[in-house]
Design a protein around this motif. Structure first.
Motif, PDB file in Angstrom:
ATOM      1  N   ILE A  47       8.865  -0.546   0.540  1.00 15.61           N
ATOM      2  CA  ILE A  47       8.643   0.452   1.583  1.00 15.61           C
ATOM      3  C   ILE A  47       7.154   0.705   1.783  1.00 15.61           C
ATOM      4  CG2 ILE A  47       9.161   2.814   2.336  1.00 15.61           C
ATOM      5  CD1 ILE A  47      11.344   2.592  -0.097  1.00 15.61           C
ATOM      6  N   LEU A  48       6.701   0.477   3.009  1.00 15.96           N
ATOM      7  CA  LEU A  48       5.385   0.915   3.437  1.00 15.96           C
ATOM      8  C   LEU A  48       5.571   2.351   3.913  1.00 15.96           C
ATOM      9  CD1 LEU A  48       2.424   0.693   4.319  1.00 15.96           C
ATOM     10  CD2 LEU A  48       3.213  -0.486   6.399  1.00 15.96           C
ATOM     11  N   ALA A  49       5.253   3.301   3.044  1.00 16.07           N
ATOM     12  CA  ALA A  49       5.464   4.725   3.330  1.00 16.07           C
ATOM     13  C   ALA A  49       4.143   5.334   3.770  1.00 16.07           C
ATOM     14  CB  ALA A  49       6.009   5.432   2.090  1.00 16.07           C
ATOM     15  N   LEU A  50       4.110   5.823   5.026  1.00 14.93           N
ATOM     16  CA  LEU A  50       2.899   6.392   5.598  1.00 14.93           C
ATOM     17  C   LEU A  50       3.032   7.904   5.720  1.00 14.93           C
ATOM     18  CD1 LEU A  50       2.127   3.777   8.408  1.00 14.93           C
ATOM     19  CD2 LEU A  50       1.249   3.865   6.056  1.00 14.93           C
ATOM     20  N   THR A  51       2.054   8.606   5.204  1.00 20.69           N
ATOM     21  CA  THR A  51       2.063  10.066   5.213  1.00 20.69           C
ATOM     22  C   THR A  51       1.627  10.591   6.587  1.00 20.69           C
ATOM     23  OG1 THR A  51      -0.219  10.186   4.445  1.00 20.69           O
ATOM     24  CG2 THR A  51       1.512  10.144   2.750  1.00 20.69           C
ATOM     25  N   ALA A  52       1.762  11.900   6.774  1.00 24.77           N
ATOM     26  CA  ALA A  52       1.389  12.535   8.039  1.00 24.77           C
ATOM     27  C   ALA A  52      -0.097  12.356   8.350  1.00 24.77           C
ATOM     28  CB  ALA A  52       1.745  14.027   8.006  1.00 24.77           C
ATOM     29  N   ARG A  99       9.781  11.057  -4.138  1.00 17.49           N
ATOM     30  CA  ARG A  99      10.331  12.389  -3.824  1.00 17.49           C
ATOM     31  C   ARG A  99      10.195  12.735  -2.344  1.00 17.49           C
ATOM     32  NH1 ARG A  99      13.547  12.014  -7.798  1.00 17.49           N
ATOM     33  NH2 ARG A  99      12.759  12.595  -9.840  1.00 17.49           N
ATOM     34  N   TYR A 100      10.143  11.689  -1.505  1.00 15.86           N
ATOM     35  CA  TYR A 100      10.111  11.869  -0.053  1.00 15.86           C
ATOM     36  C   TYR A 100      11.352  11.263   0.581  1.00 15.86           C
ATOM     37  CZ  TYR A 100       5.195  13.302   0.060  1.00 15.86           C
ATOM     38  OH  TYR A 100       4.016  13.987  -0.097  1.00 15.86           O
ATOM     39  N   GLN A 101      11.638  11.744   1.782  1.00 17.25           N
ATOM     40  CA  GLN A 101      12.608  11.107   2.666  1.00 17.25           C
ATOM     41  C   GLN A 101      11.882  10.874   3.987  1.00 17.25           C
ATOM     42  OE1 GLN A 101      15.892  13.797   3.079  1.00 17.25           O
ATOM     43  NE2 GLN A 101      14.633  15.471   3.815  1.00 17.25           N
ATOM     44  N   ALA A 102      12.363   9.903   4.765  1.00 16.43           N
ATOM     45  CA  ALA A 102      11.707   9.552   6.017  1.00 16.43           C
ATOM     46  C   ALA A 102      12.591   9.917   7.201  1.00 16.43           C
ATOM     47  CB  ALA A 102      11.409   8.055   6.044  1.00 16.43           C
ATOM     48  N   THR A 103      11.987  10.512   8.229  1.00 15.53           N
ATOM     49  CA  THR A 103      12.744  10.758   9.461  1.00 15.53           C
ATOM     50  C   THR A 103      12.816   9.483  10.288  1.00 15.53           C
ATOM     51  OG1 THR A 103      10.762  11.511  10.634  1.00 15.53           O
ATOM     52  CG2 THR A 103      12.120  13.201   9.559  1.00 15.53           C
ATOM     53  N   ASP A 104      11.918   8.517   9.999  1.00 14.05           N
ATOM     54  CA  ASP A 104      11.897   7.235  10.714  1.00 14.05           C
ATOM     55  C   ASP A 104      11.762   6.119   9.692  1.00 14.05           C
ATOM     56  OD1 ASP A 104      11.671   5.235  12.649  1.00 14.05           O
ATOM     57  OD2 ASP A 104       9.542   5.609  12.988  1.00 14.05           O
ATOM     58  N   LEU A 105      12.814   5.324   9.557  1.00 10.73           N
ATOM     59  CA  LEU A 105      12.826   4.189   8.631  1.00 10.73           C
ATOM     60  C   LEU A 105      13.140   2.945   9.450  1.00 10.73           C
ATOM     61  CD1 LEU A 105      12.592   3.473   5.581  1.00 10.73           C
ATOM     62  CD2 LEU A 105      15.088   3.643   5.486  1.00 10.73           C
ATOM     63  N   GLU A 106      12.180   2.039   9.531  1.00 10.93           N
ATOM     64  CA  GLU A 106      12.280   0.877  10.409  1.00 10.93           C
ATOM     65  C   GLU A 106      12.099  -0.406   9.608  1.00 10.93           C
ATOM     66  OE1 GLU A 106       9.207  -0.951  13.730  1.00 10.93           O
ATOM     67  OE2 GLU A 106       9.342   1.204  13.494  1.00 10.93           O
ATOM     68  N   ALA A 127       8.285   3.441   6.566  1.00  9.52           N
ATOM     69  CA  ALA A 127       8.805   4.815   6.495  1.00  9.52           C
ATOM     70  C   ALA A 127       7.741   5.768   7.028  1.00  9.52           C
ATOM     71  CB  ALA A 127       9.167   5.178   5.057  1.00  9.52           C
ATOM     72  N   ARG A 128       8.125   6.552   8.053  1.00  9.49           N
ATOM     73  CA  ARG A 128       7.222   7.553   8.631  1.00  9.49           C
ATOM     74  C   ARG A 128       7.982   8.874   8.750  1.00  9.49           C
ATOM     75  NH1 ARG A 128       4.653   3.827  13.401  1.00  9.49           N
ATOM     76  NH2 ARG A 128       6.816   3.280  13.647  1.00  9.49           N
ATOM     77  N   GLY A 129       7.255   9.923   9.060  1.00  2.96           N
ATOM     78  CA  GLY A 129       7.880  11.240   9.137  1.00  2.96           C
ATOM     79  C   GLY A 129       8.342  11.689   7.767  1.00  2.96           C
ATOM     80  N   GLU A 143      10.977   3.418 -16.057  1.00  3.50           N
ATOM     81  CA  GLU A 143       9.817   3.377 -15.169  1.00  3.50           C
ATOM     82  C   GLU A 143       8.918   4.589 -15.413  1.00  3.50           C
ATOM     83  OE1 GLU A 143      11.009   1.172 -11.038  1.00  3.50           O
ATOM     84  OE2 GLU A 143      11.552   3.275 -11.215  1.00  3.50           O
ATOM     85  N   GLN A 144       7.625   4.323 -15.430  1.00  5.41           N
ATOM     86  CA  GLN A 144       6.645   5.399 -15.452  1.00  5.41           C
ATOM     87  C   GLN A 144       5.668   5.111 -14.326  1.00  5.41           C
ATOM     88  OE1 GLN A 144       5.131   6.588 -19.222  1.00  5.41           O
ATOM     89  NE2 GLN A 144       3.327   7.545 -18.336  1.00  5.41           N
ATOM     90  N   LEU A 145       5.650   6.006 -13.330  1.00  5.44           N
ATOM     91  CA  LEU A 145       4.867   5.795 -12.119  1.00  5.44           C
ATOM     92  C   LEU A 145       3.866   6.922 -11.919  1.00  5.44           C
ATOM     93  CD1 LEU A 145       7.892   5.138  -9.725  1.00  5.44           C
ATOM     94  CD2 LEU A 145       6.534   3.403 -10.884  1.00  5.44           C
ATOM     95  N   THR A 146       2.722   6.575 -11.373  1.00  6.19           N
ATOM     96  CA  THR A 146       1.753   7.541 -10.887  1.00  6.19           C
ATOM     97  C   THR A 146       1.526   7.212  -9.423  1.00  6.19           C
ATOM     98  OG1 THR A 146       0.666   7.680 -13.032  1.00  6.19           O
ATOM     99  CG2 THR A 146      -0.567   8.470 -11.139  1.00  6.19           C
ATOM    100  N   LEU A 147       1.599   8.232  -8.564  1.00  2.97           N
ATOM    101  CA  LEU A 147       1.434   8.012  -7.129  1.00  2.97           C
ATOM    102  C   LEU A 147       0.014   8.317  -6.690  1.00  2.97           C
ATOM    103  CD1 LEU A 147       4.680   9.726  -5.773  1.00  2.97           C
ATOM    104  CD2 LEU A 147       4.349   7.318  -6.380  1.00  2.97           C
ATOM    105  N   GLN A 148      -0.428   7.595  -5.679  1.00  2.70           N
ATOM    106  CA  GLN A 148      -1.680   7.893  -5.017  1.00  2.70           C
ATOM    107  C   GLN A 148      -1.564   7.489  -3.558  1.00  2.70           C
ATOM    108  OE1 GLN A 148      -3.981   4.890  -7.477  1.00  2.70           O
ATOM    109  NE2 GLN A 148      -5.170   4.812  -5.598  1.00  2.70           N
ATOM    110  N   THR A 149      -2.377   8.099  -2.714  1.00  3.93           N
ATOM    111  CA  THR A 149      -2.392   7.735  -1.308  1.00  3.93           C
ATOM    112  C   THR A 149      -3.771   7.188  -0.959  1.00  3.93           C
ATOM    113  OG1 THR A 149      -3.000   9.979  -0.624  1.00  3.93           O
ATOM    114  CG2 THR A 149      -0.642   9.426  -0.647  1.00  3.93           C
ATOM    115  N   VAL A 150      -3.772   6.186  -0.075  1.00  2.00           N
ATOM    116  CA  VAL A 150      -5.028   5.570   0.358  1.00  2.00           C
ATOM    117  C   VAL A 150      -4.962   5.298   1.857  1.00  2.00           C
ATOM    118  CG1 VAL A 150      -5.533   4.519  -1.893  1.00  2.00           C
ATOM    119  CG2 VAL A 150      -4.269   3.217  -0.186  1.00  2.00           C
ATOM    120  N   SER A 151      -6.123   5.295   2.476  1.00  2.00           N
ATOM    121  CA  SER A 151      -6.222   4.948   3.889  1.00  2.00           C
ATOM    122  C   SER A 151      -6.130   3.434   4.045  1.00  2.00           C
ATOM    123  CB  SER A 151      -7.556   5.436   4.459  1.00  2.00           C
ATOM    124  OG  SER A 151      -8.618   4.667   3.900  1.00  2.00           O
ATOM    125  N   LEU A 152      -5.982   2.975   5.278  1.00  2.18           N
ATOM    126  CA  LEU A 152      -5.944   1.543   5.544  1.00  2.18           C
ATOM    127  C   LEU A 152      -7.240   0.876   5.096  1.00  2.18           C
ATOM    128  CD1 LEU A 152      -4.681  -1.018   6.683  1.00  2.18           C
ATOM    129  CD2 LEU A 152      -5.479  -0.321   8.951  1.00  2.18           C
TER     130      LEU A 152
END
Length: 183
Positions: A47-52, A99-106, A127-129, A143-152
């Motif tokens: 999933i390519l999950a994009l934040t707001a 811990r997210y859900q997407a309003t738009d999954l394409e 995944a958007r929205g 699984e042990q995961l750490t999340l981070q967000t990055v720009s393009l």
């Protein structure tokens, strides 16, 4: 020209939690006998999950086959909970891992991950929205995961520096760049 190899003999030599390994003796179209080792893996999703604020979610986790941590997009295999639905698996994995859900999954694309030795077939979603889930599904115990967000731009630079080496993640980032080029 005929390319199909004909199996002569086949044996499962390993049955594991994640994979099965089959060894085949095959006859090539030229009549030669060859051995093929095949890793059987459940279908999978990524999933390519994009934040707001237009950043992608990456997961840092340990990967034993390469003995180091990686940065990857959320992903996982289809299992009995998904009833063979890649969309269901994508929604479930997004919840479990981010811990997210997407309003738009394409659906972006489906592909084989390593055709030289494995039959894993992966479907990549956009995944958007994204919204926080109301009900968190249990995370996988192994699984042990750490999340981070990055720009393009940050993601592209991370590929250039060798910080992102995972093929599905690189594919997703390049798809994202293509989206930006067409906006």
């Amino acid at each position: 020209m005929d390319f199909e190899e004909k199996p002569i003999e086949s044996k499962i030599v390993f049955h594991g939690h994640l994979i099965d390994v089959e060894v085949q003796q095959v006859k090539t179209p030229q009549g030669n006998i060859a051995q093929r080792e095949i890793v059987h893996h459940a279908p999978a999703i990524a999933i390519l999950a994009l934040t707001a604020d237009n950043k992608m979610i990456l997961e840092k986790q340990w990967r034993s086959p390469i003995a180091k941590t990686t940065l990857e997009i959320p992903a996982g295999k289809l299992d009995q909970r998904d009833d063979a639905s890649a969309v269901h698996a994508a929604k479930r994995e997004l919840n479990e891992e981010t811990r997210y859900q997407a309003t738009d999954l394409e659906k972006i694309s489906s592909f084989y991950t390593s055709v030289g030795c494995m039959d894993e077939y992966m479907t990549l979603y956009l995944a958007r929205g994204l919204q926080r889930v109301d009900h968190e599904l249990p995370q996988d115990q192994d699984e042990q995961l750490t999340l981070q967000t990055v720009s393009l731009d940050e993601a592209l630079a991370m590929i250039d520096r060798g910080e992102i080496e995972d093929a599905k993640t690189i594919m997703a980032i390049y798809y994202w760049r293509g989206m930006k080029d067409h906006e």
